[in-house]
Each structure stands twice: as structure tokens, then as C-alpha cells.
Scaffold this motif. Structure first.
Motif, mmCIF file in Angstrom:
data_model
loop_
_atom_site.group_PDB
_atom_site.id
_atom_site.type_symbol
_atom_site.label_atom_id
_atom_site.label_comp_id
_atom_site.label_asym_id
_atom_site.label_seq_id
_atom_site.Cartn_x
_atom_site.Cartn_y
_atom_site.Cartn_z
ATOM 1 N N PRO A 225 -34.729 -101.065 -6.784
ATOM 2 C CA PRO A 225 -33.527 -100.234 -6.593
ATOM 3 C C PRO A 225 -33.913 -98.819 -6.185
ATOM 4 N N ALA A 226 -33.091 -98.202 -5.348
ATOM 5 C CA ALA A 226 -33.366 -96.827 -4.923
ATOM 6 C C ALA A 226 -33.116 -95.839 -6.052
ATOM 7 N N ARG A 227 -32.070 -96.102 -6.829
ATOM 8 C CA ARG A 227 -31.729 -95.214 -7.946
ATOM 9 C C ARG A 227 -31.406 -96.060 -9.171
ATOM 10 N N VAL A 228 -31.987 -95.706 -10.297
ATOM 11 C CA VAL A 228 -31.690 -96.438 -11.528
ATOM 12 C C VAL A 228 -31.304 -95.475 -12.641
ATOM 13 N N GLY A 229 -30.563 -96.008 -13.581
ATOM 14 C CA GLY A 229 -30.206 -95.300 -14.803
ATOM 15 C C GLY A 229 -30.200 -96.309 -15.933
ATOM 16 N N GLY A 230 -29.358 -96.077 -16.894
ATOM 17 C CA GLY A 230 -29.293 -96.983 -18.028
ATOM 18 C C GLY A 230 -27.864 -97.231 -18.460
ATOM 19 N N ALA A 231 -27.655 -98.339 -19.126
ATOM 20 C CA ALA A 231 -26.351 -98.667 -19.695
ATOM 21 C C ALA A 231 -26.587 -99.509 -20.944
ATOM 22 N N VAL A 232 -25.674 -99.394 -21.888
ATOM 23 C CA VAL A 232 -25.758 -100.159 -23.125
ATOM 24 C C VAL A 232 -24.721 -101.273 -23.085
ATOM 25 N N LEU A 233 -25.135 -102.464 -23.472
ATOM 26 C CA LEU A 233 -24.228 -103.605 -23.503
ATOM 27 C C LEU A 233 -23.622 -103.819 -24.882
ATOM 28 N N GLU A 234 -24.411 -103.535 -25.917
ATOM 29 C CA GLU A 234 -23.971 -103.846 -27.276
ATOM 30 C C GLU A 234 -24.652 -102.888 -28.246
ATOM 31 N N TYR A 235 -23.937 -102.532 -29.307
ATOM 32 C CA TYR A 235 -24.440 -101.541 -30.265
ATOM 33 C C TYR A 235 -23.999 -101.929 -31.671
ATOM 34 N N ARG A 236 -24.899 -101.758 -32.632
ATOM 35 C CA ARG A 236 -24.531 -101.806 -34.048
ATOM 36 C C ARG A 236 -24.950 -100.488 -34.669
ATOM 37 N N LEU A 237 -23.986 -99.763 -35.228
ATOM 38 C CA LEU A 237 -24.244 -98.477 -35.878
ATOM 39 C C LEU A 237 -23.835 -98.579 -37.339
ATOM 40 N N VAL A 238 -24.753 -98.200 -38.235
ATOM 41 C CA VAL A 238 -24.483 -98.253 -39.665
ATOM 42 C C VAL A 238 -24.677 -96.859 -40.246
ATOM 43 N N GLN A 239 -23.631 -96.354 -40.896
ATOM 44 C CA GLN A 239 -23.689 -95.028 -41.501
ATOM 45 C C GLN A 239 -24.087 -95.181 -42.968
ATOM 46 N N LEU A 240 -25.241 -94.657 -43.344
ATOM 47 C CA LEU A 240 -25.757 -94.796 -44.705
ATOM 48 C C LEU A 240 -25.360 -93.624 -45.592
ATOM 49 N N ASP A 289 -28.912 -100.507 -11.894
ATOM 50 C CA ASP A 289 -28.986 -100.139 -10.483
ATOM 51 C C ASP A 289 -27.736 -99.326 -10.151
ATOM 52 N N LEU A 290 -27.909 -98.027 -9.924
ATOM 53 C CA LEU A 290 -26.769 -97.132 -9.764
ATOM 54 C C LEU A 290 -26.017 -97.345 -8.456
ATOM 55 N N ASP A 291 -26.652 -97.949 -7.457
ATOM 56 C CA ASP A 291 -25.977 -98.199 -6.193
ATOM 57 C C ASP A 291 -25.262 -99.545 -6.202
ATOM 58 N N ALA A 292 -25.936 -100.565 -6.703
ATOM 59 C CA ALA A 292 -25.314 -101.891 -6.782
ATOM 60 C C ALA A 292 -24.374 -102.007 -7.967
ATOM 61 N N ARG A 293 -24.478 -101.067 -8.935
ATOM 62 C CA ARG A 293 -23.685 -101.082 -10.168
ATOM 63 C C ARG A 293 -23.874 -102.396 -10.909
ATOM 64 N N LYS A 294 -25.142 -102.795 -11.052
ATOM 65 C CA LYS A 294 -25.452 -104.008 -11.801
ATOM 66 C C LYS A 294 -26.828 -103.889 -12.431
ATOM 67 N N VAL A 295 -27.164 -104.839 -13.288
ATOM 68 C CA VAL A 295 -28.420 -104.810 -14.017
ATOM 69 C C VAL A 295 -29.592 -104.995 -13.066
ATOM 70 N N ALA A 296 -30.669 -104.237 -13.322
ATOM 71 C CA ALA A 296 -31.934 -104.444 -12.626
ATOM 72 C C ALA A 296 -32.745 -105.424 -13.467
ATOM 73 N N PRO A 297 -33.062 -106.613 -12.952
ATOM 74 C CA PRO A 297 -33.708 -107.638 -13.767
ATOM 75 C C PRO A 297 -35.109 -107.245 -14.224
ATOM 76 N N ILE A 298 -35.507 -107.798 -15.383
ATOM 77 C CA ILE A 298 -36.851 -107.592 -15.919
ATOM 78 C C ILE A 298 -37.711 -108.776 -15.505
ATOM 79 N N SER A 299 -38.735 -108.524 -14.718
ATOM 80 C CA SER A 299 -39.632 -109.591 -14.283
ATOM 81 C C SER A 299 -40.573 -109.970 -15.431
ATOM 82 N N ASP A 300 -41.271 -111.084 -15.261
ATOM 83 C CA ASP A 300 -42.235 -111.512 -16.275
ATOM 84 C C ASP A 300 -43.343 -110.477 -16.439
ATOM 85 N N ALA A 301 -43.771 -109.892 -15.329
ATOM 86 C CA ALA A 301 -44.831 -108.883 -15.395
ATOM 87 C C ALA A 301 -44.356 -107.649 -16.156
ATOM 88 N N ALA A 302 -43.111 -107.232 -15.897
ATOM 89 C CA ALA A 302 -42.560 -106.074 -16.613
ATOM 90 C C ALA A 302 -42.396 -106.392 -18.093
#
Length: 316
Positions: A225-240, A289-302
Motif C-alpha cells: 500500500p502507498a499509505r497505511v494507518g491503523g484501525a481497531v476492530l474489537e476492544y475490551r476495556l476493564v476499569q479496575l 490501507d488508507l487509499d483502498a480503505r481496507k485491511v492490509a493482509p499479514i503475510s506468513d513472513a510478516a
């Protein structure tokens, strides 16, 4: 009856939209503002349960969040219109688990879902005490089933005993991603930290921590991808525990490993003075992938390369 009301359970507890300043460098609403909306919606749900003044400074009872499970399903961009539906999944003497569904008003599609565990407490001391009878009666009328899209997918929501502490963070080599103190504007009318501060401060500091992992994903990608960022799919937050105005907070993070095309990470919010944990969380995050607006896959090597950075024994 609207299409949204026919498809999703619950009563409307919030309605609004996405401001430009709610969005981050990824071009979509930042996670902290999802929680801001959830807390406004929680005030609406409390009113539906017979506690219309629960978040007022003169309240004689309020509710605090013990835990949140969040699934982020569709991006929300500046100008999007949203509304929230809410209901009660289950209720006990002093706690309840409630459902909150954030819906794209224009399309009727879910933007995010929340399963939120709340406790009925004294406003200033935060001591739990029984719900009034009216709450139980209204909770029965507001009872809902958790739809498939709101159920935990990649995270285990089972009870646990936390291992989080500053000493253990040092022993595991967890990276510091945030350090600071709470100002009055970071806290609610009772002086406790606002719920969005945990996820928001993680978001503020996550770049330096997860950036090298994203670089690994891109370096081993078949199509880079030319430009990448991050996104969260799922979160568990516990306040102690709930820090208050003037208390210091430190965020420590570590990589648990990879799961499918996502990375699992754990974040601890700690008190740097006492070393004890304020809260703990686990997230499922993707390289985006900020241009395709979709996940950048993780290869086996990565995946093999990322495994070298995983912290053995890291958990909530």
C-alpha cells in the motif's frame, strides 16, 4: 416504525453526528469519540431506567462503567449522521450489562456496538448499592438479546484476575506509550476520570508503539500500500479503579501476537506513583490501507517476524 428500529433492538438513547474535529489522521472518527457517544447514550439509557439525574452533580446515585466490549464495524466520517439504540441484557442487585448500538442513520447499518457493564454506586465514594425497584421494572421492559454483530468475535469476555502492575510491566518490557496527569476537564462532575480517557490516551500514544509492526506488514506485503494507518476492530476495556483529578496515569503496551489479518495487543493503564493498575484492555487491530480503505493482509513472513516481538505471558 423505522427500518433501523425493526432490525435492531432497543430504544433510542442518543442522536447526533460526526464533527470534523472528531476525526483523526486516518480520516474517520477517533475511538475516543465512539466512547464519548456511548457515555452520552448511557445517560439516556439511565433516564429510561428511571435515573434521569444519574450524571448530575446533585445526584444521590450514579452509574459507573466496570467494563466495555466494543466492536467497530463501519467507519464514520465527518458529516455522518448517527443515532444510538439501547437496552438491558441482564441485571443483578447492583450491576447491569447493557447493549448500545451506534447506527448510521442514513443507511441503517451499524457503525459500532457496545456491551457495557455498569454499576449503581454512590456518587462520590463509588460504593455499589442495590438498584431501586423502578429500575428492575423498567429493565424488564427494556430487555434485549445481543445481536450477532455485537457479540465478541476475537476476544474472550470471561472473568479474569489481572496481572497488571508497573513492576510486571517493567519485567515484561512493555513499552510506555503515555504518561501524564488528569486535569479537571478529563474528569466527570464527581471528579472521576471520564470513560473515554483510557481508550483516548491509548490512541494518542499508539503510533510509536505499533508503527514498526505496521512497517513489518508492509515490508512483507505482496502488493505494498502507498499509505497505511491503523484501525481497531474489537476492544475490551476493564476499569479496575477510577483515577481522579490530579492523579497520574501511565500507559504500557505489548504485542500478544497475530490472529488472522489482525494483531492482538494489550494496554495497561497504571498509577506510576503506586504501581497499581487503573485499568486494562485488549484490542484487535489491523494495518489499514488508507487509499483502498481496507485491511492490509499479514503475510506468513510478516507473521513470523511479528512473533519475535510478541510478549510471552502478556494478558489482561
Amino acid at each position: 416504525m423505522t427500518t433501523q428500529e425493526a432490525v435492531f433492538p432497543g430504544v433510542e438513547i442518543w442522536r447526533g453526528g460526526v464533527n470534523t474535529w472528531d476525526c483523526d489522521e486516518m480520516g474517520h472518527m477517533n475511538v475516543r469519540f465512539y466512547v464519548v457517544r456511548a457515555m452520552e447514550g448511557l445517560a439516556g439509557l439511565a433516564a429510561e431506567l428511571g435515573l434521569p439525574h444519574a450524571f448530575s452533580p446533585y445526584a444521590n446515585a450514579t452509574v459507573v462503567v466496570r467494563e466495555q466490549h466494543i466492536r467497530f464495524l463501519r467507519e464514520a466520517h465527518a458529516g455522518a449522521t448517527l443515532h444510538m439504540l439501547g437496552g438491558v441484557i441482564e441485571i443483578s442487585d447492583t450491576e447491569a450489562r447493557v447493549l448500545q448500538l451506534l447506527v448510521h442513520t442514513a443507511t441503517g447499518q451499524l457503525a459500532a456496538t457496545f456491551q457495557t457493564t455498569i454499576a449503581h454506586v454512590t456518587p462520590r465514594e463509588g460504593e455499589a448499592f442495590p438498584w431501586p425497584r423502578v429500575v428492575h421494572a423498567r429493565a424488564a421492559a427494556l430487555k434485549v438479546e445481543v445481536p450477532e454483530q455485537a457479540r465478541a468475535r476475537s476476544l474472550d469476555l470471561s472473568p479474569f484476575e489481572t496481572t497488571a502492575s508497573l513492576e510486571r510491566a517493567d519485567a515484561l518490557g512493555l513499552k510506555r506509550i503515555g504518561l501524564g496527569a488528569l486535569s479537571p476537564t478529563d474528569c466527570d462532575v464527581f471528579g472521576r476520570m471520564r470513560a473515554e480517557q483510557f481508550i483516548g490516551r491509548v490512541s494518542d500514544g499508539i503510533g510509536a508503539f505499533i508503527g514498526p509492526f505496521r512497517d513489518t506488514v508492509v515490508a512483507h506485503a505482496e502488493t505494498k500500500p502507498a499509505r497505511v494507518g491503523g484501525a481497531v476492530l474489537e476492544y475490551r476495556l476493564v476499569q479496575l479503579a477510577w483515577p481522579r483529578t490530579g492523579d497520574r496515569v501511565e500507559l504500557r503496551s505489548g504485542l500478544v501476537g497475530t490472529q488472522g489479518q489482525a494483531m492482538r495487543v494489550v494496554h495497561w493503564m497504571l498509577d506510576p506513583t503506586t504501581g497499581k493498575a487503573w485499568g486494562t484492555s485488549e484490542a484487535v487491530a489491523i494495518t489499514f490501507d488508507l487509499d483502498a480503505r481496507k485491511v492490509a493482509p499479514i503475510s506468513d513472513a510478516a507473521r513470523a517476524e511479528l512473533a519475535k516481538s510478541a510478549v510471552a505471558g502478556l494478558a489482561l
